[in-house]
Design a protein around this motif. Structure first.
Motif, PDB file in Angstrom:
ATOM      1  N   GLY A 293      10.713  -2.165   8.712  1.00 28.03           N
ATOM      2  CA  GLY A 293       9.993  -1.432   9.293  1.00 28.03           C
ATOM      3  C   GLY A 293       9.398  -0.860   7.991  1.00 28.03           C
ATOM      4  O   GLY A 293       8.473  -0.531   8.457  1.00 28.03           O
ATOM      5  N   ASP A 294       9.805  -0.967   7.102  1.00 26.24           N
ATOM      6  CA  ASP A 294       8.700  -0.404   5.565  1.00 26.24           C
ATOM      7  C   ASP A 294       7.815  -1.585   5.747  1.00 26.24           C
ATOM      8  O   ASP A 294       8.050  -2.872   5.526  1.00 26.24           O
ATOM      9  CB  ASP A 294       9.574  -0.262   4.746  1.00 26.24           C
ATOM     10  N   VAL A 295       6.543  -0.940   4.735  1.00 27.57           N
ATOM     11  CA  VAL A 295       5.621  -1.368   4.173  1.00 27.57           C
ATOM     12  C   VAL A 295       5.664  -1.476   2.526  1.00 27.57           C
ATOM     13  O   VAL A 295       5.318   0.207   2.358  1.00 27.57           O
ATOM     14  CB  VAL A 295       4.048  -1.108   5.058  1.00 27.57           C
ATOM     15  N   ILE A 296       5.089  -2.618   2.242  1.00 31.07           N
ATOM     16  CA  ILE A 296       5.661  -2.783   1.079  1.00 31.07           C
ATOM     17  C   ILE A 296       3.295  -2.888   0.397  1.00 31.07           C
ATOM     18  O   ILE A 296       3.194  -3.735   0.749  1.00 31.07           O
ATOM     19  CB  ILE A 296       6.576  -3.163   0.107  1.00 31.07           C
ATOM     20  N   GLU A 297       2.877  -2.381  -0.350  1.00 31.75           N
ATOM     21  CA  GLU A 297       1.567  -2.638  -1.553  1.00 31.75           C
ATOM     22  C   GLU A 297       1.913  -2.673  -2.092  1.00 31.75           C
ATOM     23  O   GLU A 297       2.146  -2.045  -3.311  1.00 31.75           O
ATOM     24  CB  GLU A 297       0.628  -1.759  -0.845  1.00 31.75           C
ATOM     25  N   CYS A 298       2.056  -4.198  -3.265  1.00 35.61           N
ATOM     26  CA  CYS A 298       2.300  -3.973  -4.634  1.00 35.61           C
ATOM     27  C   CYS A 298       0.554  -4.459  -4.868  1.00 35.61           C
ATOM     28  O   CYS A 298       0.049  -4.876  -4.539  1.00 35.61           O
ATOM     29  CB  CYS A 298       2.269  -5.576  -5.160  1.00 35.61           C
ATOM     30  N   VAL A 299       0.093  -3.610  -5.734  1.00 36.13           N
ATOM     31  CA  VAL A 299      -1.680  -3.300  -6.750  1.00 36.13           C
ATOM     32  C   VAL A 299      -1.069  -3.771  -7.998  1.00 36.13           C
ATOM     33  O   VAL A 299      -1.023  -3.323  -9.192  1.00 36.13           O
ATOM     34  CB  VAL A 299      -1.282  -2.566  -5.893  1.00 36.13           C
ATOM     35  N   ILE A 300      -2.552  -4.710  -8.500  1.00 38.12           N
ATOM     36  CA  ILE A 300      -2.946  -4.445  -9.872  1.00 38.12           C
ATOM     37  C   ILE A 300      -4.569  -4.488  -9.256  1.00 38.12           C
ATOM     38  O   ILE A 300      -5.563  -5.093  -8.569  1.00 38.12           O
ATOM     39  CB  ILE A 300      -2.587  -5.620 -10.555  1.00 38.12           C
ATOM     40  N   LYS A 301      -5.285  -2.975  -9.430  1.00 31.82           N
ATOM     41  CA  LYS A 301      -6.706  -3.109  -8.957  1.00 31.82           C
ATOM     42  C   LYS A 301      -7.607  -4.178  -9.292  1.00 31.82           C
ATOM     43  O   LYS A 301      -8.764  -4.385  -8.758  1.00 31.82           O
ATOM     44  CB  LYS A 301      -6.866  -1.457  -9.625  1.00 31.82           C
ATOM     45  N   GLU A 302      -6.947  -4.726 -10.229  1.00 31.59           N
ATOM     46  CA  GLU A 302      -8.428  -5.574 -11.119  1.00 31.59           C
ATOM     47  C   GLU A 302      -8.107  -7.091 -10.093  1.00 31.59           C
ATOM     48  O   GLU A 302      -9.296  -7.634  -9.826  1.00 31.59           O
ATOM     49  CB  GLU A 302      -8.576  -5.788 -12.682  1.00 31.59           C
ATOM     50  N   ILE A 303      -7.081  -7.253  -9.304  1.00 35.04           N
ATOM     51  CA  ILE A 303      -7.062  -8.540  -8.618  1.00 35.04           C
ATOM     52  C   ILE A 303      -6.605  -8.065  -7.767  1.00 35.04           C
ATOM     53  O   ILE A 303      -7.211  -8.844  -6.504  1.00 35.04           O
ATOM     54  CB  ILE A 303      -5.346  -9.255  -8.767  1.00 35.04           C
ATOM     55  N   GLY A 304      -6.072  -6.991  -6.695  1.00 37.56           N
ATOM     56  CA  GLY A 304      -6.422  -6.914  -5.267  1.00 37.56           C
ATOM     57  C   GLY A 304      -5.208  -6.428  -4.530  1.00 37.56           C
ATOM     58  O   GLY A 304      -4.010  -6.058  -5.849  1.00 37.56           O
ATOM     59  N   THR A 305      -4.682  -5.932  -3.893  1.00 35.94           N
ATOM     60  CA  THR A 305      -3.625  -5.176  -3.083  1.00 35.94           C
ATOM     61  C   THR A 305      -3.096  -6.175  -2.545  1.00 35.94           C
ATOM     62  O   THR A 305      -3.381  -7.241  -1.326  1.00 35.94           O
ATOM     63  CB  THR A 305      -4.105  -4.357  -2.362  1.00 35.94           C
ATOM     64  N   LEU A 306      -1.787  -6.612  -2.597  1.00 30.00           N
ATOM     65  CA  LEU A 306      -0.697  -7.296  -1.188  1.00 30.00           C
ATOM     66  C   LEU A 306       0.594  -6.312  -0.500  1.00 30.00           C
ATOM     67  O   LEU A 306       1.375  -6.235  -1.366  1.00 30.00           O
ATOM     68  CB  LEU A 306       0.327  -8.376  -2.473  1.00 30.00           C
TER      69      LEU A 306
END
Length: 257
Positions: free
Chosen positions: A232-245
């Motif tokens: 149920g947890d939601v993870i957002e991996c972010v590198i601003k110059e690339i985007g959000t996974l």
């Protein structure tokens, strides 16, 4: 330039993302390609992992908390591991927690995409062999680590390598931060300057062990702050110059994968 793989009407296509529009291309992104003339709105397609890797190689325990903690002497043999290509998924797909456990760890990372064959490459030439970069989540089940230090099983479950949303070819990898938000709460945020084994050194080292080929993906390590997560947890991996996974964790019995 941002390369993207996406699905439209059950067909897998490749394109270049410009603002919110995708210009479809055909050919080999690592070689010769051209625009087809077709365009798609990003919000009308399903983004996929931006490539299906040739192989995936990760480096372990590669970040410190602050610059002052960087060691003066680097490890003689860095800790590398392989992940199977069958573990790759794309943005918004479910990460499946294996049966028998109720939690795994997220690990937000910068992933390097090799663009041409590389063998015995000196550090100062490494970036000439890099095609681009994407965001990775090196999902890990440390409960499956072998007591002698073998990590393979704990890294290898299906869905354990989300990649995306795009491959960015115009990026300075030494001037970005790796972030992670768990259920909208920041957990990781570190500059790549906190890597123990820098990108040039790790890739040069690998090329002296093996021949790297176009489509190989190098996971460069995860900053301090990775945590265990549950269904149920939601993870957002972010590198601003690339985007959000962004991905959601589910238990194996809930998954329709």
């Amino acid at each position: 330039m941002k390369f993207i793989r996406f699905a439209v009407n059950y067909e897998t296509l490749t394109g270049v993302l410009q603002d919110e529009m995708i210009r479809e291309i055909k050919g080999n992104i690592f070689g010769n390609w051209e625009y087809t003339g077709s365009t798609f709105a990003l919000n009308k397609v399903k983004p996929l992992a931006p490539l299906m890797p040739n192989q995936i190689i990760g480096i372990g325990a590669n970040y410190v908390m602050k610059v002052e903690d960087l060691p003066s002497d680097l490890p003689e043999i860095p800790v590398f591991f392989f992940k199977p290509t069958s573990s790759v998924i794309g943005p918004e797909e479910e990460i499946v927690i294996p049966a028998g456990i109720d939690q795994v760890k997220f690990e937000s990372e910068l992933a390097v995409i090799i663009g041409k064959e590389a063998k015995n490459v000196p550090e100062e030439e490494v970036l000439d062999y890099v095609f681009g970069y994407t965001v990775a989540n090196d999902v890990t089940a440390p409960q499956f680590f072998h007591k002698d230090g073998h990590w393979t099983v704990g890294k290898s479950f299906d869905t354990f390598t989300p990649l995306g949303p795009v491959i960015e070819t115009e990026l300075d990898p030494f001037q970005v931060s790796i972030e992670a938000r768990l259920n909208n709460e920041e957990k990781q945020n570190s500059s790549t300057e906190l890597m123990i084994i820098p990108i040039r050194k790790m890739i040069s080292y690998l090329t002296n062990v093996m021949t790297l080929k176009p489509g190989d993906v190098i996971l460069t390590g995860s900053p301090v702050g990775a945590e265990f997560v549950h269904s149920g947890d939601v993870i957002e991996c972010v590198i601003k110059e690339i985007g959000t996974l962004k991905n959601t964790f589910v238990s194996s019995k809930e998954s329709v994968y």
